[in-house]
Motif scaffolding. Structure first.
Motif, PDB file in Angstrom:
ATOM      1  N   SER A 798       0.792  -1.225   0.000  1.00 26.86           N
ATOM      2  CA  SER A 798       0.000   0.000   0.000  1.00 26.86           C
ATOM      3  C   SER A 798       0.823   1.273   0.000  1.00 26.86           C
ATOM      4  CB  SER A 798      -0.944  -0.012   1.184  1.00 26.86           C
ATOM      5  OG  SER A 798      -0.234  -0.336   2.344  1.00 26.86           O
ATOM      6  N   ARG A 799       1.779   1.420   0.914  1.00 26.15           N
ATOM      7  CA  ARG A 799       2.569   2.652   0.959  1.00 26.15           C
ATOM      8  C   ARG A 799       3.436   2.780  -0.289  1.00 26.15           C
ATOM      9  NH1 ARG A 799       4.751   6.127   4.860  1.00 26.15           N
ATOM     10  NH2 ARG A 799       5.914   7.757   3.790  1.00 26.15           N
ATOM     11  N   SER A 800       4.087   1.679  -0.668  1.00 27.44           N
ATOM     12  CA  SER A 800       4.952   1.735  -1.848  1.00 27.44           C
ATOM     13  C   SER A 800       4.140   1.971  -3.117  1.00 27.44           C
ATOM     14  CB  SER A 800       5.747   0.439  -1.968  1.00 27.44           C
ATOM     15  OG  SER A 800       6.549   0.250  -0.828  1.00 27.44           O
ATOM     16  N   ALA A 801       2.939   1.394  -3.181  1.00 26.42           N
ATOM     17  CA  ALA A 801       2.082   1.641  -4.342  1.00 26.42           C
ATOM     18  C   ALA A 801       1.744   3.113  -4.449  1.00 26.42           C
ATOM     19  CB  ALA A 801       0.801   0.813  -4.231  1.00 26.42           C
ATOM     20  N   GLN A 802       1.533   3.773  -3.311  1.00 22.36           N
ATOM     21  CA  GLN A 802       1.275   5.210  -3.328  1.00 22.36           C
ATOM     22  C   GLN A 802       2.501   5.981  -3.804  1.00 22.36           C
ATOM     23  OE1 GLN A 802      -1.743   6.735  -2.724  1.00 22.36           O
ATOM     24  NE2 GLN A 802      -0.683   8.499  -3.543  1.00 22.36           N
ATOM     25  N   ASP A 803       3.700   5.547  -3.409  1.00 12.56           N
ATOM     26  CA  ASP A 803       4.926   6.189  -3.893  1.00 12.56           C
ATOM     27  C   ASP A 803       5.025   6.083  -5.412  1.00 12.56           C
ATOM     28  OD1 ASP A 803       5.614   6.824  -1.302  1.00 12.56           O
ATOM     29  OD2 ASP A 803       6.930   5.086  -1.034  1.00 12.56           O
ATOM     30  N   TYR A 804       4.678   4.920  -5.943  1.00 11.00           N
ATOM     31  CA  TYR A 804       4.706   4.771  -7.402  1.00 11.00           C
ATOM     32  C   TYR A 804       3.622   5.618  -8.067  1.00 11.00           C
ATOM     33  CZ  TYR A 804       8.273   1.152  -7.798  1.00 11.00           C
ATOM     34  OH  TYR A 804       9.464   0.471  -7.803  1.00 11.00           O
ATOM     35  N   LEU A 805       2.451   5.713  -7.449  1.00  9.08           N
ATOM     36  CA  LEU A 805       1.418   6.582  -8.010  1.00  9.08           C
ATOM     37  C   LEU A 805       1.899   8.023  -8.089  1.00  9.08           C
ATOM     38  CD1 LEU A 805      -1.904   5.293  -6.398  1.00  9.08           C
ATOM     39  CD2 LEU A 805      -1.200   5.105  -8.786  1.00  9.08           C
ATOM     40  N   ASN A 806       2.630   8.455  -7.071  1.00  8.48           N
ATOM     41  CA  ASN A 806       3.176   9.819  -7.102  1.00  8.48           C
ATOM     42  C   ASN A 806       4.152   9.985  -8.262  1.00  8.48           C
ATOM     43  OD1 ASN A 806       1.680  10.442  -4.824  1.00  8.48           O
ATOM     44  ND2 ASN A 806       3.367  10.037  -3.406  1.00  8.48           N
ATOM     45  N   LEU A 807       4.977   8.961  -8.507  1.00 14.38           N
ATOM     46  CA  LEU A 807       5.881   9.016  -9.658  1.00 14.38           C
ATOM     47  C   LEU A 807       5.099   9.079 -10.963  1.00 14.38           C
ATOM     48  CD1 LEU A 807       8.758   6.447  -8.957  1.00 14.38           C
ATOM     49  CD2 LEU A 807       8.948   8.924  -9.090  1.00 14.38           C
ATOM     50  N   TYR A 808       4.081   8.219 -11.081  1.00 14.87           N
ATOM     51  CA  TYR A 808       3.270   8.219 -12.302  1.00 14.87           C
ATOM     52  C   TYR A 808       2.630   9.586 -12.536  1.00 14.87           C
ATOM     53  CZ  TYR A 808       3.331   3.058 -11.734  1.00 14.87           C
ATOM     54  OH  TYR A 808       3.681   1.744 -11.583  1.00 14.87           O
ATOM     55  N   ARG A 809       2.089  10.157 -11.462  1.00 15.94           N
ATOM     56  CA  ARG A 809       1.388  11.441 -11.615  1.00 15.94           C
ATOM     57  C   ARG A 809       2.343  12.567 -11.988  1.00 15.94           C
ATOM     58  NH1 ARG A 809      -2.084   9.873  -6.333  1.00 15.94           N
ATOM     59  NH2 ARG A 809      -3.875   8.961  -7.406  1.00 15.94           N
ATOM     60  N   SER A 810       3.598  12.445 -11.594  1.00 16.84           N
ATOM     61  CA  SER A 810       4.579  13.457 -11.999  1.00 16.84           C
ATOM     62  C   SER A 810       4.832  13.414 -13.507  1.00 16.84           C
ATOM     63  CB  SER A 810       5.897  13.256 -11.243  1.00 16.84           C
ATOM     64  OG  SER A 810       6.588  12.106 -11.702  1.00 16.84           O
ATOM     65  N   LEU A 811       4.553  12.260 -14.122  1.00 21.76           N
ATOM     66  CA  LEU A 811       4.704  12.129 -15.576  1.00 21.76           C
ATOM     67  C   LEU A 811       3.394  12.401 -16.310  1.00 21.76           C
ATOM     68  CD1 LEU A 811       6.840   8.851 -15.737  1.00 21.76           C
ATOM     69  CD2 LEU A 811       7.606  11.221 -15.566  1.00 21.76           C
ATOM     70  N   ALA A 812       2.290  12.415 -15.579  1.00 14.76           N
ATOM     71  CA  ALA A 812       0.973  12.669 -16.167  1.00 14.76           C
ATOM     72  C   ALA A 812       0.301  13.764 -15.346  1.00 14.76           C
ATOM     73  CB  ALA A 812       0.139  11.398 -16.175  1.00 14.76           C
ATOM     74  N   PRO A 813       0.690  15.024 -15.548  1.00 11.28           N
ATOM     75  CA  PRO A 813       0.216  16.117 -14.685  1.00 11.28           C
ATOM     76  C   PRO A 813      -1.291  16.229 -14.610  1.00 11.28           C
ATOM     77  CG  PRO A 813       1.959  16.864 -16.175  1.00 11.28           C
ATOM     78  CD  PRO A 813       1.584  15.493 -16.612  1.00 11.28           C
ATOM     79  N   GLN A 814      -2.003  15.773 -15.643  1.00 10.83           N
ATOM     80  CA  GLN A 814      -3.466  15.888 -15.607  1.00 10.83           C
ATOM     81  C   GLN A 814      -4.069  15.029 -14.518  1.00 10.83           C
ATOM     82  OE1 GLN A 814      -1.638  14.439 -17.892  1.00 10.83           O
ATOM     83  NE2 GLN A 814      -2.639  12.707 -18.903  1.00 10.83           N
TER      84      GLN A 814
END
Length: 816
Positions: A798-814
């Protein structure tokens, strides 16, 4: 603590990743005074699966929100969260609540799945009312209590202070001082879908001597409901079934599009509806599957559902060489599956692309069907390539099958061929050809290790201009020792420009066994250079790889790209690895009541392997030390051998499960196995056996992991989950997850094993001896404190998945 509420309908929503106490309490203390981001824990089979039933607006008796709390099951069920109407507002807020049925109004939808949770919904805003009963829990007697609460996959998180609420005790003889209440308000405008609400919550308290968390043994609480037009408040299929239905539907839409039964525009709209868990669409498709509708009837129903909808969230495709349980060699397979499942539960559309090996466990692939054909350029030829689709662990998976004279993935095994690098370079290009031809535009391609690292340069240099213009690339390095080497002519074969044959791109002269100055193509190096973000699988390993002894020749290029490089600790899938539901165990058990079940597993394991269970000197018998590993130099083979001998000399029994790719190593362990087979001290099982590994994790008392280096390691995380105490060398992810019970600097509650630093026999001898002595001479502490503690620690995704989501969102600003 977790409550899993089955999601359904048309406003998709992220199935929750729920939080829990962070892995390190040191990290927790740094977060006391500000909104915190605890380690969420993935919804899993340990969670309480709840069914919904509407109740009268007056509310049920026995619920603290409406009256006296019920005493039934209060040890495991001590939270009540109710969602009530509030006027719309511009921000999330908390306040001292007013309680009573007067807060309800005609038209409110009220649900009580059990004694813990009541939800009442009214638009246009949602107010989450929380009741926390601290009796007999970690926060009993706290001076102050907060709910750390968020919605929609931990958005708008707040630390909401709760207030003591007088309440009649269960026997009616006075007030109860440990009932805490509070509110969390969510304007409907903050929700991805106004008709869908999902809330996550954990609790922390000021105990007077420090801060503590209550997360119900790492399972946490999450609530998810949906308001469906014309049907009121609804929930859909059970979580696992719902995942399978959605994934099956997505793949069926792809098949109809390939056959031109649906237009690309219709498919896009229907995929979005499926992604949003549109209630009517899922219900219709589930009925169609069970009723064996023909294609014409199903296509007609699909067309009738087409409408204008907005895209709800991130679209991530994992491209990898392994995926559990169908194509597994090591931990990479577990990571790909469990990370994709964790993201799927947050509303991310997570898909996987995998080679179609002939040795896949096809019995674990549901609804396998041929999807489309491609012509993939490869040197002077066009390779006919068939793309198949199927559902694995509830995830949509696409399988790449090249029909080539080289029989690329028809070799009877996953790796170990002389042309491995060439095979996986082709796989990378074929994956991009499939995406381009299908019209998919994922936000992120998450590629794993060298086998798919070539995706990054291929995308940036060739396929971005061809149409994949908005897709970013995240590369995860699971083990930097394996890099994927090719001779320079493969640039031409793969369609890449020769200018990439440069030290700043793919050129490398550090190939093992070759002289400096003799340059070849390094696919992992190219991935590091071209990827938008690069991760590895633990923070400690991310620091270690900058050193020559760990960087394996790539420390220089990593240093140049350090700004985009980080370490994200792996987790484990709490659905797959759960002693409370594990079908491979002779008796299941949980952290709350583990001893009887774990003892039964130990007796059964020893019986299965032909070893005696002698309780004449110890109530739980001799200590059992396990080794579950691939027998390679990385895993510390000399220290494994020495540790086994030390354990047996101190009276322990030893169980080893593993195999060696090197025939000489395999023969060495076979000789030792033959020696042990004549006695009562140990058994070696020199093969891969997934079911037996589960029984060893459950039946052993301790596990030895003396790795020379360990990027993350899943073995120690699984063993903790099953109450088997790890004995590890402090390196990489082992150092991040296992803290010595005696000399660690972390708080006592996070100390969970026996560790050593030096890579020598003396160090492992001391650590194994300490563990065996603690078991023999400190049994009450081992049984009553250590094992319950390690089982309650949360290392889910769960925590690490959120860290990856943050990385993904940095590449997809929308989607940020």
């Amino acid at each position: 603590m977790a409550l899993s509420f089955t999601p359904v309908s048309r406003g998709e929503m992220h199935k929750s990743l729920c939080p829990c106490r962070p892995r390190s309490a040191m990290n927790l203390h740094r977060q006391v005074s500000s909104p915190i981001h605890p380690r969420p824990s993935q919804s899993g089979s340990t969670q309480q699966q709840l069914s919904w039933q509407a109740t009268p607006s007056g509310g049920p008796s026995g619920n603290p929100f409406f009256g006296a709390p019920s005493s039934r099951g209060h040890l495991a069920r001590s939270v009540v969260a109710s969602v009530l109407a509030s006027p719309p507002s511009g921000s999330v807020s908390s306040s001292r609540p007013a309680w009573g049925s007067a807060d309800l109004a005609p038209g409110d939808a009220v649900l009580q799945p059990d004694d813990m949770v009541t939800l009442a919904l009214r638009q246009p805003a949602y107010r989450v009312k929380i009741v926390y009963d601290a009796r007999a829990r970690q926060l009993a007697g706290a001076k102050r209590v907060w709910a750390h609460v968020g919605h929609s996959g931990w958005q708008d998180t707040r630390d909401v202070e709760l207030f003591r609420q007088p309440s009649q005790s269960a026997n009616g003889n006075g007030s109860h001082a440990d009932l805490w209440v509070g509110e969390y308000e969510i304007p409907a405008g903050r929700l991805p879908s106004f008709a869908h609400l999902e809330v996550q919550v954990v609790f922390k308290g000021d105990m007077g001597y420090g801060e503590r968390w209550d997360n119900n043994g790492g399972n946490n609480w999450s609530a998810e409901v949906e308001l469906s037009p014309g049907q009121g408040l609804v929930t859909g299929p059970k979580i696992t079934h719902c995942r399978s239905v959605v994934s099956s539907l997505l793949l069926r839409l792809e098949a109809f599009t390939a056959r031109r039964l649906l237009s690309p525009e219709q498919t896009t709209l229907l995929r979005t509806l499926a992604w949003c868990h549109d209630f009517a669409l899922l219900k219709m498709y589930d009925e169609a599957r069970s009723g064996n509708w023909d294609d014409n009837r199903l296509v007609g129903a699909f067309k009738a559902r087409c409408g204008s909808v907005r895209r709800p969230g991130l679209h991530v495709i994992h491209v990898a060489a392994e995926m559990a349980p169908i194509a597994k060699v090591g931990g990479l397979a577990d990571v790909v599956t469990s990370l994709a499942k964790a993201h799927q539960m947050t509303g991310t559309l997570a898909e996987v692309i995998l080679p179609k090996y002939d040795c896949i466990k096809y019995t674990d692939v549901q609804e396998l069907r041929q999807l489309t054909e491609l012509g993939v350029p490869w040197g002077d030829e066009i390779v006919r390539t068939v793309v198949w689709s199927g559902v694995v662990e509830g995830l949509p998976v696409y399988f790449i099958e090249p029909h080539s004279k080289h029989k690329m993935f028809w070799r009877g095994r996953f790796y170990g061929e002389a042309d491995d690098a060439a095979r996986f370079l082709f796989f990378s290009r074929a994956a991009l050809e499939f995406l381009l031809g299908s019209g998919k535009q994922p936000d992120v391609l998450h590629v794993h290790d060298w086998q798919s690292a070539a995706i990054a340069p291929l995308l940036k240099e060739q396929y971005r201009a061809a149409g994949l213009a908005k897709t970013g690339v995240v590369l995860t390095i699971h083990n930097i020792a394996f890099q994927g080497w090719l001779t320079p002519n493969y640039l031409d074969i793969a369609g890449l420009d020769k200018r990439l044959y440069h030290p700043e791109r793919l050129l490398d002269d550090s190939r093992p066994g070759f002289l400096p100055g003799q340059h070849d193509i390094n696919m992992l190096r190219g991935g590091v250079v071209y990827a938008d973000k690069v991760t590895t699988v633990s923070p400690s390993y991310a620091r270690e790889v900058f050193q020559p002894s760990f960087g394996m020749g790539l420390q220089g290029v990593l240093a140049k790209h350090a700004k985009k490089f980080s370490g994200v600790l792996n987790g484990i899938d709490h659905e797959t690895w759960d002693p409370a539901t594990d079908r491979h165990l002779p008796q299941q058990y949980s952290a709350m009541q583990y001893y009887e079940g774990k003892s039964a597993c130990k007796r059964a394991l020893l019986q299965e392997l032909g070893l005696p269970h002698d309780t004449s000197r110890h109530p739980n018998g001799r200590p059992v030390l396990a080794v579950v590993t691939r027998l390679t130099e990385q895993k510390g083979l000399p220290l494994i051998m020495h540790g086994i001998r030390v354990a047996m000399a101190r009276g322990a029994q030893v169980v080893l499960l593993g195999s060696a790719p090197d025939p000489k190593v395999q023969q060495q362990f076979e000789q030792m196995a033959a020696e042990l087979s004549r006695g009562n001290d140990g058994r070696f099982v020199l093969r891969h056996d997934e079911a037996l590994s589960h029984r060893i994790y459950a039946g052993a008392d301790m596990i030895l992991i003396p790795s020379a280096f360990e990027p993350c390691g899943l073995t120690q995380l699984i063993s903790l989950r099953y109450g088997t105490v790890p004995v590890v060398r402090e390196t990489g992810g082992l150092a991040d997850t296992v803290h010595d019970v005696a000399h660690s600097t972390v708080p006592e509650i996070d100390r969970n094993g026996f560790t050593f630093r030096d890579h020598n026999e003396k160090a492992v001898e001391i650590a194994v001896g300490r563990a065996v002595d603690a078991y023999n001479n400190g049994w009450d502490w081992w049984k009553g404190t250590l094992v319950p503690r390690v089982m309650s620690q949360d290392f889910s995704w769960s925590r690490s998945a959120q860290d990856y989501l943050n990385l993904y969102r940095s590449l997809a600003p929308q989607h940020a």
